[in-house]
Design an enzyme around this catalytic site. Structure first.
Site, PDB file in Angstrom:
ATOM      1  N   HIS A 292      22.872  32.519 -30.509  1.00  0.00           N
ATOM      2  CA  HIS A 292      22.130  31.567 -29.677  1.00  0.00           C
ATOM      3  C   HIS A 292      21.418  32.278 -28.532  1.00  0.00           C
ATOM      4  CE1 HIS A 292      21.680  27.943 -26.997  1.00  0.00           C
ATOM      5  NE2 HIS A 292      21.376  27.405 -28.171  1.00  0.00           N
ATOM      6  N   LYS A 294      18.919  34.697 -26.149  1.00  0.00           N
ATOM      7  CA  LYS A 294      17.485  34.867 -25.958  1.00  0.00           C
ATOM      8  C   LYS A 294      17.290  36.054 -25.015  1.00  0.00           C
ATOM      9  CE  LYS A 294      18.435  30.166 -26.143  1.00  0.00           C
ATOM     10  NZ  LYS A 294      18.480  30.011 -27.559  1.00  0.00           N
TER      11      LYS A 294
END
Length: 417
Positions: A292, A294
């Site tokens: 998940h 970034k």
């Protein structure tokens, strides 16, 4: 304060930064910081679930409000849609102010506010300390949930950059909150050696700011580019910059989802694989759990951590916030971590494996790729709404059935609350 300006923001020197990996690091630090807050706690999040993490956040926010700290939490109505009235009432009765971003009615039980979400994850404590990353308030960000856990990142920062983060966060306050709100004095003294820039993405003035920072860094890379991103389906320009870097000898490594929380996402990412692999880009699919994160790094100094994925939703539709950081220590720490992630928990993708069945998949890949690339333009045909924020009140924890049609109507409703 020494600052260097550019069109998307200001680089501030003299900041300190700490990398936080997964909810185990993040929740501990955030909850402790809220517990030590003296004046104000501002939180923005896409998701708040009513699980043990959400309940822990609820407790520290209630404690803060009861000791006189001003607490404002802004949540996205799409991502946070099922809080119980009792859960909300406990907070609002204690003085916690909760705002819903873009409240919309459900249609036949389905959420209708699919695009242009508040996807930012930001915390600001006393206008002196801030957290930015991709971690939501839900138990699936804790490693002890096993294979359902998510791999994710955030940073804790102090220094002059906090002034920009604070201004950005207070810009998300609705009129009801502002009626009794006055800004704190921001402490801007230098606390470290990291240079930082806050880049936002919205649908008005900062439509491409985050992507532009990526493109600038990649265009000047000379040694390495490493990107670990959950949802990878970037723009044509982004893909060309990766290809150009690989062609001039930069080691380009992508770490993408191998155990996706949404299988469609992996399919979209794979539409780009063959084109990138042929240019020498190395692609790993992370298989230990859902990725998940970034985050990215370029060469020995540049890094980014934030909420923005590299897909059409984040790059062209959602409200996002990323920190871009120039700090050798953080860059090296992130590099070592991602290197271990790729080596121990990922599977490298190769052209031979992708070639199987390519003859019949090629037309579908071509059509799907170009449709999805133009998806933001299609969504852009719909009106871009303003900043819609509605106070959440119990027992009516969720938005009323009537849709808020415009900001004048919103203000009228809020005045009657």
């Amino acid at each position: 304060m020494n600052a260097k300006k550019n069109k998307v923001g200001t680089w501030h020197e003299g900041n300190s930064v700490e990398l936080l990996i997964n909810g185990d690091d993040f929740f501990t630090q955030v909850f402790e910081s809220i517990g030590a807050a003296q004046q104000e706690v501002l939180i923005e999040t896409f998701i708040l679930f009513e699980d043990r993490v959400g309940e822990a956040l609820q407790r520290v926010l209630i404690d803060a409000a009861q000791r006189g700290v001003r607490v404002v939490m802004t949540v996205d109505d799409y991502g946070t849609s099922d809080l119980s009235s009792a859960f909300v009432r406990e907070m609002t009765d204690a003085g916690v102010q909760i705002q819903l971003f873009d409240p919309r009615p459900k249609l036949m039980g389905m959420r209708t506010n699919l695009f242009r979400r508040l996807h930012r994850k930001v915390v600001v404590i006393d206008a002196q300390l801030a957290f930015i990353g991709g971690i939501n308030y839900s138990v699936d960000h804790m490693a002890d949930t096993g294979i359902t856990a998510k791999q994710d990142y955030a940073v804790k920062v102090r220094g002059p950059i906090v002034a920009d983060i604070y201004r950005s966060t207070t810009g998300m306050l609705g009129p009801v909150v502002r009626k009794s709100w006055s800004p704190l004095k921001v402490v801007t003294r230098q606390t470290g050696s990291a240079r930082m820039l806050l880049a936002e993405r919205d649908n008005r003035e900062h439509t491409t700011d985050i992507e532009e920072q990526y493109l600038r860094a990649m265009s000047t890379a000379t040694q390495r580019i490493t990107i670990a991103n959950a949802y990878f389906f970037p723009s044509y320009r982004f893909l060309r910059e990766l290809r150009s870097a690989a062609r001039r000898g930069v080691k380009v490594t992508l770490i993408l989802q191998g155990q996706p929380d949404m299988p469609f996402v992996r399919m979209c990412s794979r539409l780009t694989y063959t084109w990138l692999l042929r240019e020498g880009v190395v692609i790993h699919e992370y298989t230990q759990r859902a990725l998940h994160g970034k985050v990215a790094l370029v060469d020995q100094e540049w890094s980014t951590v934030g909420s923005s994925n590299l897909d059409p939703l984040s790059l062209a539709l959602n409200l996002e916030a990323n920190l871009f950081i120039r700090d050798q220590r953080l860059n090296q720490q992130l590099h070592e971590h991602l290197k271990e992630l790729a080596a121990a928990h990922s599977k490298q993708v190769n052209l031979k494996g992708l070639a199987k069945g390519q003859w019949w998949r090629a037309p579908m890949i071509f059509l799907s790729f170009h449709f999805l690339r133009h998806f933001p333009a299609i969504a852009g045909l719909f009106p871009v709404h303003g900043l819609r924020l509605k106070p959440m009140r119990a027992p009516q924890a969720l938005p009323a059935a009537a849709e808020i049609k415009n900001e004048d109507e919103l203000h009228d409703q809020e005045k009657s609350v």
